[in-house]
Design an enzyme around this catalytic site. Structure first.
Site, PDB file in Angstrom:
ATOM      1  N   ARG A 108       0.887  -1.180   0.000  1.00  0.00           N
ATOM      2  CA  ARG A 108       0.000   0.000   0.000  1.00  0.00           C
ATOM      3  C   ARG A 108       0.917   1.220   0.000  1.00  0.00           C
ATOM      4  NH1 ARG A 108      -5.413   1.453   3.357  1.00  0.00           N
ATOM      5  NH2 ARG A 108      -6.173   0.070   1.722  1.00  0.00           N
ATOM      6  N   HIS A 135      -7.162   1.046  -6.735  1.00  0.00           N
ATOM      7  CA  HIS A 135      -7.418   0.125  -5.620  1.00  0.00           C
ATOM      8  C   HIS A 135      -8.190  -1.076  -6.181  1.00  0.00           C
ATOM      9  CE1 HIS A 135      -7.640  -1.398  -1.699  1.00  0.00           C
ATOM     10  NE2 HIS A 135      -8.472  -0.562  -1.118  1.00  0.00           N
ATOM     11  N   GLN A 138     -10.441  -3.514  -4.054  1.00  0.00           N
ATOM     12  CA  GLN A 138     -11.733  -3.000  -3.599  1.00  0.00           C
ATOM     13  C   GLN A 138     -12.824  -3.269  -4.629  1.00  0.00           C
ATOM     14  OE1 GLN A 138     -12.454  -1.445  -0.531  1.00  0.00           O
ATOM     15  NE2 GLN A 138     -14.510  -1.907  -1.272  1.00  0.00           N
ATOM     16  N   ASP A 230     -17.040   7.612  -1.848  1.00  0.00           N
ATOM     17  CA  ASP A 230     -15.841   7.378  -1.044  1.00  0.00           C
ATOM     18  C   ASP A 230     -15.583   8.689  -0.315  1.00  0.00           C
ATOM     19  OD1 ASP A 230     -13.393   6.480  -0.041  1.00  0.00           O
ATOM     20  OD2 ASP A 230     -12.315   6.683  -1.938  1.00  0.00           O
ATOM     21  N   CYS A 270     -16.395   2.118   0.056  1.00  0.00           N
ATOM     22  CA  CYS A 270     -15.270   1.224   0.398  1.00  0.00           C
ATOM     23  C   CYS A 270     -14.863   1.320   1.863  1.00  0.00           C
ATOM     24  CB  CYS A 270     -14.078   1.519  -0.507  1.00  0.00           C
ATOM     25  SG  CYS A 270     -13.392   3.180  -0.284  1.00  0.00           S
ATOM     26  N   ARG A 297     -14.069  -8.127   1.024  1.00  0.00           N
ATOM     27  CA  ARG A 297     -12.643  -7.863   0.781  1.00  0.00           C
ATOM     28  C   ARG A 297     -11.819  -9.112   1.099  1.00  0.00           C
ATOM     29  NH1 ARG A 297     -10.297  -2.965   0.705  1.00  0.00           N
ATOM     30  NH2 ARG A 297      -8.534  -4.329   0.253  1.00  0.00           N
TER      31      ARG A 297
HETATM   32  N1   CP Z   1     -11.415   0.031   1.859  1.00  0.00           N
HETATM   33  C1   CP Z   1     -10.168  -0.082   2.320  1.00  0.00           C
HETATM   34  O1   CP Z   1      -9.202  -0.320   1.582  1.00  0.00           O
HETATM   35  O2   CP Z   1     -10.035   0.080   3.680  1.00  0.00           O
HETATM   36  P1   CP Z   1      -8.701   0.144   4.535  1.00  0.00           P
HETATM   37  O3   CP Z   1      -8.072   1.489   4.267  1.00  0.00           O
HETATM   38  O4   CP Z   1      -9.165   0.006   5.945  1.00  0.00           O
HETATM   39  O5   CP Z   1      -7.783  -0.966   4.111  1.00  0.00           O
HETATM   40  N1  NVA Z   2      -9.668   7.029  -1.576  1.00  0.00           N
HETATM   41  C1  NVA Z   2      -9.332   6.544  -0.260  1.00  0.00           C
HETATM   42  C2  NVA Z   2      -9.643   5.088  -0.140  1.00  0.00           C
HETATM   43  C3  NVA Z   2      -9.374   4.469   1.201  1.00  0.00           C
HETATM   44  C4  NVA Z   2      -9.637   2.994   1.239  1.00  0.00           C
HETATM   45  C5  NVA Z   2      -7.863   6.823   0.004  1.00  0.00           C
HETATM   46  O1  NVA Z   2      -7.043   6.654  -0.907  1.00  0.00           O
HETATM   47  O2  NVA Z   2      -7.539   7.220   1.116  1.00  0.00           O
END
Ligand code: CP
Ligand code: NVA
Length: 321
Positions: A108, A135, A138, A230, A270, A297
């Site tokens: 990540r 992502h 997701q 989101d 998400c 997920r």
């Molecule tokens: N939706 C999602 O990726 O959540 P987290 O940031 O908790 O992993």
């Molecule tokens: N768009 C958000 C998604 C989190 C799961 C971010 O990147 O923070």
């Protein structure tokens, strides 16, 4: 025949329709075998995944750790303050060291280039657990959830109301590849990435699928079956908070906006959710699929890990998507 073994999972752009459907089918099958039937199924015994996180996470971390355990393997979490990557050690060196010890890497990251660099240097498959651009995990979970709820995907109209961000980019590819109509409303100046948009438009037109961009949320939601949003402030954008709250003020999803939608509408997010983007009477309503979506997920990342390490032939009959 679909082939995943040894590939990376960085963006849905790299996967064709039958490959994406195979991952959805695998997710549904693993859920049925392990959750519903209580089967002890551990095909990844002795395998491990290294998880590198530059940002916070609840769902991505927990789904991968618990999913890997269920499949018989081990997951090692390396948080932002644990790992040398990007601080004391280059991505190149980290990728090579990890490749010597684990069978899969999940990352990540802030900059999407970091996950592609990691994948280029690693000799094991790399999974994108969120970057500033995409992502993909997701969107697999979202499609699994919609398939469970409606029993099909093609013919649905999805409306996105919110920021032109990483989740939307992956949704745009997923819908264009699977032939799902998508209508996107973003405020002026918060449109999705231009290059991603052009690619999605060309895919959608090749698949004769409607894809539409607007600045009017009511237009996007008109006759939609699925309404998705989101956060307006993604991780790394915290200093833009005041400006963003102001620029997105007409984009809160509420009952009034949803009068435009189909009577059987469902809501998705998400997570994590902030109250400004959706009112409680929508978010906590019976039309909200957010908890099922979060749970999925787990089954979808399990399908990805299993297919990247070994081909998985689902036992359930293939659903009509
Ligand atoms: N939706 C999602 O990726 O959540 P987290 O940031 O908790 O992993
Ligand atoms: N768009 C958000 C998604 C989190 C799961 C971010 O990147 O923070």
């Amino acid at each position: 025949p679909v082939r995943f073994a040894g590939r990376d999972f960085l963006t849905l752009r790299d996967f064709n329709r039958s490959e994406i459907e195979h991952l959805l089918w695998s997710s549904l099958c693993l859920k049925s075998r392990i959750k519903e039937n209580g089967e002890d199924y551990r095909p990844l015994l002795g395998k491990s995944i290294g998880m590198i996180f530059q940002k916070r996470s609840t769902r991505t971390r927990l789904s991968t750790e618990t999913g890997m355990t269920l499949l018989g393997g081990h997951a090692a979490f390396l948080g932002p303050s644990d790992v040398h990557l990007g601080v004391n050690e280059t991505i190149k060196d980290s990728a090579r060291v990890l490749s010597g010890m684990v069978d899969l890497i999940l990352g990540r990251v802030y900059d999407h280039q970091d996950i592609t660099d990691l994948a280029d240097e690693a000799s094991v498959p790399v999974i994108n657990g969120l970057s500033d651009l995409y992502h993909p995990l997701q969107i697999l979970a979202d499609f699994v959830t919609l398939q469970e709820h409606f029993g099909f995907l093609q013919g649905l109209k999805i409306a996105w109301v919110g920021d032109g961000n990483n989740i939307l980019h992956s949704l745009m590819y997923g819908c264009a590849k699977l032939g799902i109509e998508l209508s996107v409303a973003t405020p002026l100046g918060y449109e999705p990435d231009k290059e991603v948009t052009q690619y999605a438009i060309s895919l959608a037109s090749r698949n004769k699928t409607n894809f539409n961009l607007t600045q009017n949320p009511f237009d996007a939601v008109y006759r939609a079956d699925v309404i998705v949003t989101d956060t307006w402030i993604s991780m790394g954008q915290e200093e833009e908070k005041i400006k963003r709250l102001n620029d997105f003020s007409a984009f809160q999803i509420d009952r009034k906006m949803l009068r435009e939608a189909n009577g059987n509408w469902v809501f998705m997010h998400c997570l994590p959710r902030k109250p400004e983007e959706v009112t409680d009477d929508v978010f906590y309503s019976k039309n909200s699929l957010v908890w099922q979506e979060a749970e999925n997920r787990k089954w979808s990342v399990m399908a990805v890990m299993l297919n990247l390490l070994k081909h998985y032939e689902p036992k359930l009959p293939r659903p009509l998507f």
